[in-house]
Scaffold this motif. Structure first.
Motif, PDB file in Angstrom:
ATOM      1  N   SER A 120      81.257 -15.570 -32.033  1.00 29.52           N
ATOM      2  CA  SER A 120      79.914 -15.587 -31.435  1.00 29.52           C
ATOM      3  C   SER A 120      79.945 -15.927 -29.953  1.00 29.52           C
ATOM      4  O   SER A 120      78.942 -15.749 -29.251  1.00 29.52           O
ATOM      5  N   THR A 124      78.519 -10.424 -24.507  1.00 28.32           N
ATOM      6  CA  THR A 124      77.675  -9.427 -25.184  1.00 28.32           C
ATOM      7  C   THR A 124      77.582  -8.112 -24.418  1.00 28.32           C
ATOM      8  O   THR A 124      76.987  -7.157 -24.914  1.00 28.32           O
ATOM      9  N   ASP A 125      78.154  -8.056 -23.229  1.00 24.38           N
ATOM     10  CA  ASP A 125      78.027  -6.845 -22.412  1.00 24.38           C
ATOM     11  C   ASP A 125      79.259  -5.949 -22.514  1.00 24.38           C
ATOM     12  O   ASP A 125      79.512  -5.119 -21.646  1.00 24.38           O
ATOM     13  N   THR A 189      77.455 -10.290 -35.880  1.00 24.88           N
ATOM     14  CA  THR A 189      77.539 -11.188 -34.725  1.00 24.88           C
ATOM     15  C   THR A 189      77.724 -10.413 -33.431  1.00 24.88           C
ATOM     16  O   THR A 189      77.010 -10.647 -32.451  1.00 24.88           O
ATOM     17  N   LEU A 190      78.684  -9.480 -33.420  1.00 19.66           N
ATOM     18  CA  LEU A 190      78.973  -8.731 -32.200  1.00 19.66           C
ATOM     19  C   LEU A 190      77.819  -7.820 -31.796  1.00 19.66           C
ATOM     20  O   LEU A 190      77.545  -7.639 -30.611  1.00 19.66           O
ATOM     21  N   GLU A 191      77.150  -7.249 -32.798  1.00 20.66           N
ATOM     22  CA  GLU A 191      76.054  -6.326 -32.513  1.00 20.66           C
ATOM     23  C   GLU A 191      74.724  -7.049 -32.314  1.00 20.66           C
ATOM     24  O   GLU A 191      73.711  -6.423 -32.000  1.00 20.66           O
ATOM     25  N   ARG A 192      74.732  -8.370 -32.555  1.00 25.54           N
ATOM     26  CA  ARG A 192      73.509  -9.172 -32.457  1.00 25.54           C
ATOM     27  C   ARG A 192      72.426  -8.629 -33.387  1.00 25.54           C
ATOM     28  O   ARG A 192      71.255  -8.563 -33.038  1.00 25.54           O
TER      29      ARG A 192
END
Length: 254
Positions: A120, A124-125, A189-192
């Protein structure tokens, strides 16, 4: 809670053979299961749209196991988003397609340990290549140890406080998850997108319900059985030593 994962193997205890009659039954072309226990209706109507690329390095023995969870993951995502490569050693000669993936700065290995980062916390970019090792813990550990390139990857781990939904297979410990569940948490988690976990595990729940309806029993983990005196097979010395240390710590704290 101590971790017995290093010493235990996952076991298949119930397979589709017990669901078949003497006469050949019609099977689904997609999941290859009898139509009466097909989990395809529980897949998402359209493959999930994700940015993350998943690469599963699968131990050869896992391919022959019944009730595997990786096919569910493959059928939930677009084909190019989930690739399975079978083997024990992944050299540049045998698997040249992996070289660019495993040397990419955006590639991470989902492998727990003291040096693993909470997934987490990743930025995120970016779009990530997520590498998973599929097999029993011993097999996955063997793949990791035999492929030095894997040790150069950034390691990440997930945090999960719920028990596995894969209740028809004996897990090594209460915190152990199937490959599908692990990938589902990582992707969510990675894709939110938290809802991804529910979508990916929906067919797994259906699979387990089908098996339970046809005579399978819900399993407790090996860790649970050991702690409650229900494990009847000889235990490795390392496990006995851990139990002794744990019991000594409990007595010390009383």
């Amino acid at each position: 809670m101590y971790d017995l994962t290093d010493d235990f193997l996952n076991l298949d205890v119930f397979d589709d053979d017990s669901l078949s009659s003497k006469s050949k039954r019609a099977t689904c072309d997609r999941c290859k299961r009898p139509l009466s226990v097909c989990w395809c209706p529980y897949l998402p109507r359209q493959p999930l749209q994700v940015q993350t690329n998943i690469y599963i390095l699968q131990h050869p023995f896992e391919e022959s196991r019944c009730l595997r969870t990786v096919p569910i993951l493959q059928n939930c995502l677009e084909p190019e988003k989930c690739q399975v490569i079978i083997g024990k050693r992944f050299s540049q000669t045998r698997h040249p397609e992996l070289v660019s993936v495993l040397t990419s700065p955006n590639t991470v290995l989902l492998y727990p340990g003291e040096d693993a980062t909470d997934i987490s916390s990743l930025a995120t970019d970016q779009t990530y290549n997520l590498v998973l090792l599929d097999g029993t813990w011993s097999q996955a550990k063997g793949i990791y140890c035999q492929n030095s390139i894997l040790k150069t990857l950034k390691k990440v781990q997930i945090k999960c406080d719920q028990k596995s939904k894969y209740v028809i297979r004996t897990q090594p410990c209460d915190s152990a998850l199937s490959t599908l569940e692990t990938a589902a948490i990582a992707l969510a988690t990675l894709e939110r997108q938290p809802e991804i976990f529910q979508t990916l595990t929906h067919p797994l729940v259906a699979l387990c319900n089908f098996q339970l309806e046809h005579g399978a029993e819900e399993h407790q983990s090996k860790e649970y059985k050991v702690e409650h005196g229900l494990w009847t097979k000889p235990l490795p010395r390392s496990v006995l030593n851990r139990l002794a240390r744990r019991n000594a710590q409990v007595l010390y704290n009383q």
